[in-house]
Design an enzyme around this catalytic site. Structure first.
Site, PDB file in Angstrom:
ATOM      1  CE  LYS A  34     -14.875  -9.370 -18.809  1.00  0.00           C
ATOM      2  NZ  LYS A  34     -14.789  -8.174 -18.104  1.00  0.00           N
ATOM      3  CG  ASP A  44     -11.135  -7.047 -23.993  1.00  0.00           C
ATOM      4  OD1 ASP A  44     -11.493  -8.117 -24.055  1.00  0.00           O
ATOM      5  OD2 ASP A  44     -12.095  -6.155 -24.093  1.00  0.00           O
ATOM      6  NE  ARG A  98     -19.713  -6.129 -22.341  1.00  0.00           N
ATOM      7  CZ  ARG A  98     -19.689  -6.746 -23.401  1.00  0.00           C
ATOM      8  NH1 ARG A  98     -20.771  -6.770 -24.215  1.00  0.00           N
ATOM      9  NH2 ARG A  98     -18.880  -7.953 -23.423  1.00  0.00           N
ATOM     10  N   GLY A  99     -17.359  -4.233 -24.263  1.00  0.00           N
ATOM     11  CA  GLY A  99     -16.840  -5.125 -25.669  1.00  0.00           C
ATOM     12  C   GLY A  99     -15.949  -4.304 -26.392  1.00  0.00           C
ATOM     13  CB  ALA A 100     -12.419  -4.720 -27.618  1.00  0.00           C
ATOM     14  CD  GLN A 149     -19.203  -9.255 -18.696  1.00  0.00           C
ATOM     15  OE1 GLN A 149     -19.283 -10.077 -18.029  1.00  0.00           O
ATOM     16  NE2 GLN A 149     -18.420  -8.121 -18.799  1.00  0.00           N
ATOM     17  NE  ARG A 193     -13.680  -1.402 -19.032  1.00  0.00           N
ATOM     18  CZ  ARG A 193     -14.375  -2.692 -19.478  1.00  0.00           C
ATOM     19  NH1 ARG A 193     -15.244  -2.688 -20.252  1.00  0.00           N
ATOM     20  NH2 ARG A 193     -14.091  -3.646 -18.752  1.00  0.00           N
TER      21      ARG A 193
HETATM   22  O1  MRU Z   1     -15.408  -5.812 -19.736  1.00  0.00           O
HETATM   23  P1  MRU Z   1     -16.035  -6.151 -20.966  1.00  0.00           P
HETATM   24  O2  MRU Z   1     -17.407  -6.700 -20.828  1.00  0.00           O
HETATM   25  O3  MRU Z   1     -15.896  -4.985 -21.734  1.00  0.00           O
HETATM   26  O4  MRU Z   1     -15.164  -7.306 -21.638  1.00  0.00           O
HETATM   27  C1  MRU Z   1     -15.507  -7.830 -22.884  1.00  0.00           C
HETATM   28  C2  MRU Z   1     -14.818  -9.192 -23.211  1.00  0.00           C
HETATM   29  O5  MRU Z   1     -14.083  -9.530 -22.787  1.00  0.00           O
HETATM   30  C3  MRU Z   1     -15.056  -9.558 -24.725  1.00  0.00           C
HETATM   31  O6  MRU Z   1     -14.871 -10.744 -24.928  1.00  0.00           O
HETATM   32  C4  MRU Z   1     -14.055  -8.672 -25.775  1.00  0.00           C
HETATM   33  O7  MRU Z   1     -14.381  -7.365 -25.536  1.00  0.00           O
HETATM   34  C5  MRU Z   1     -14.537  -9.145 -27.298  1.00  0.00           C
HETATM   35  S1  MRU Z   1     -15.970  -8.285 -27.461  1.00  0.00           S
HETATM   36  C6  MRU Z   1     -16.128  -8.553 -29.049  1.00  0.00           C
END
Ligand code: MRU
Length: 346
Positions: free
Chosen positions: A247, A236, A47-49, A195, A88
């Site tokens: 998030k 994201d 996960r994470g963009a 997270q 997603r």
């Molecule tokens: O649902 P997630 O864990 O994928 O959400 C991730 C976030 O909100 C991060 O802050 C965002 O993707 C930036 S990652 C460098």
């Protein structure tokens, strides 16, 4: 930390550190086809963009490996790409990566399937390697925003685990730390997937950067007591006007930061900007399974039959953002003009 996303040529598989079970267990989840990759994205093995973007790039390669026996391999492959890019909805890096691969295919329509697979694997490896360089550059620009002695609050995990390595928001923190600044970090726990408590605390502690976890609802008290000097978060998707989806809970942190005069920064690569989205209101917000809220592990914490909200993201209006750290420098207001100039034509 860079071994959480690996490509194994022997297994012809994408090997992902399973973020669902960190920090308790370090186990790897292999993806050998599109459905396993989509499962890993949706259940948040990864996960994470930016990490989602890198995974999607390898996912396109894996998709190309499973259509050889289809009567129309091109149609079968396009169907898999669409399924992959819809895994997603909020992180635009997913669509960005699939689009890069699709555009390369469209630019060379005469490629045989083995040729296309080889091209996509090389492209996925490039996207993977470049992401680390991008984060390191972002870290250098962002580090100058952090002062010696600062306590920096962050929300969710925008670290090495959320990228190919180094991180976006945590890249800024790592950059400041590597400059020798004595800083510490408050990681908001980030209900419901935790997270912050599980992943941000895990990777900062591993690197020896001082970190404490706070309940999400402690934010106002910590700021009121002067315990937070800066906020840095990831994103994201960033709209053309600078509104930044991140998030769930980030928007609330930004409002509190404004109230208490704490500078609030967003750190994200150019690939996270979506200039086709005029504002945050146009960014799709993922609505995840109620179970993440109703249960902690196997234990149900809400009464049977009571509904919950599980929106996974919110969009922070750009007027609350002091600056957006990118690999091209720090973008400040007026955002519409400056984003068009610095990110437009990426
Ligand atoms: O649902 P997630 O864990 O994928 O959400 C991730 C976030 O909100 C991060 O802050 C965002 O993707 C930036 S990652 C460098």
């Amino acid at each position: 930390m860079t071994d959480h996303i690996q490509f194994s040529p022997e297994k012809d598989a994408l090997i992902l550190l399973d973020q669902r079970i960190l920090p308790g267990r370090e186990e790897y989840f292999p993806c050998t086809n599109t459905q396993e990759t989509i499962y890993a994205l949706q259940t948040m093995v990864v996960r994470g963009a930016p990490a989602i973007g890198v995974t999607a790039a390898y996912g396109c390669y894996l998709a190309s490996r499973e259509v050889a026996s289809a009567s129309d391999w091109k149609a079968a492959l396009e169907k898999l790409l669409v399924e992959l890019e819809e895994a997603r909805p909020t992180a635009v890096n997913l669509r960005w990566a699939v689009k890069l691969m699709r555009d390369a295919w469209k630019a060379s329509p005469g490629l045989s399937l083995p040729e296309l697979s080889a091209k996509w694997l090389a492209m996925a490896k490039d996207i993977h390697a470049q992401d680390i360089e991008i984060n390191t550059a972002m870290g250098r620009f962002g580090a100058d925003l952090i002062d010696d002695g600062d306590t920096v609050m962050t929300h969710c995990n925008a670290g090495a685990l959320a990228t190919a390595g180094y991180g976006t928001a945590l890249g800024v923190i790592r950059g400041a730390w590597e400059q020798g600044k004595k800083i510490s970090v408050i990681a908001n726990e980030t209900r419901p997937f935790l997270q912050g408590a599980r992943l941000t605390a895990y990777e900062l502690a591993k690197d020896g950067i001082p970190v404490k976890v706070a309940c999400d609802n402690a934010c106002a008290l910590l700021m009121q007591r002067g315990m937070v000097q800066k906020v840095v978060v990831g994103a994201d998707r960033i709209a053309a006007n600078g509104d930044a989806a991140n998030k769930i809970g980030t928007f609330g942190v930004a409002i509190l930061a404004k109230h208490f005069g704490v500078p609030f920064y967003v750190a994200a690569p150019a690939s996270t900007f979506d200039l086709a989205c005029p504002s945050g209101a146009d960014i799709p917000i993922e609505d995840r399974t109620p179970r993440e809220v109703t249960h902690i592990g196997e234990h149900q914490i809400t009464p049977q039959g009571v509904g919950v909200f599980n929106y996974a993201f919110d969009a922070t209006p750009s007027e609350l953002i002091a600056g957006i750290v990118t690999e091209r420098g720090v973008i400040r207001a007026p955002y519409v003009e400056n984003i068009a100039r610095i990110i437009g034509g990426k």
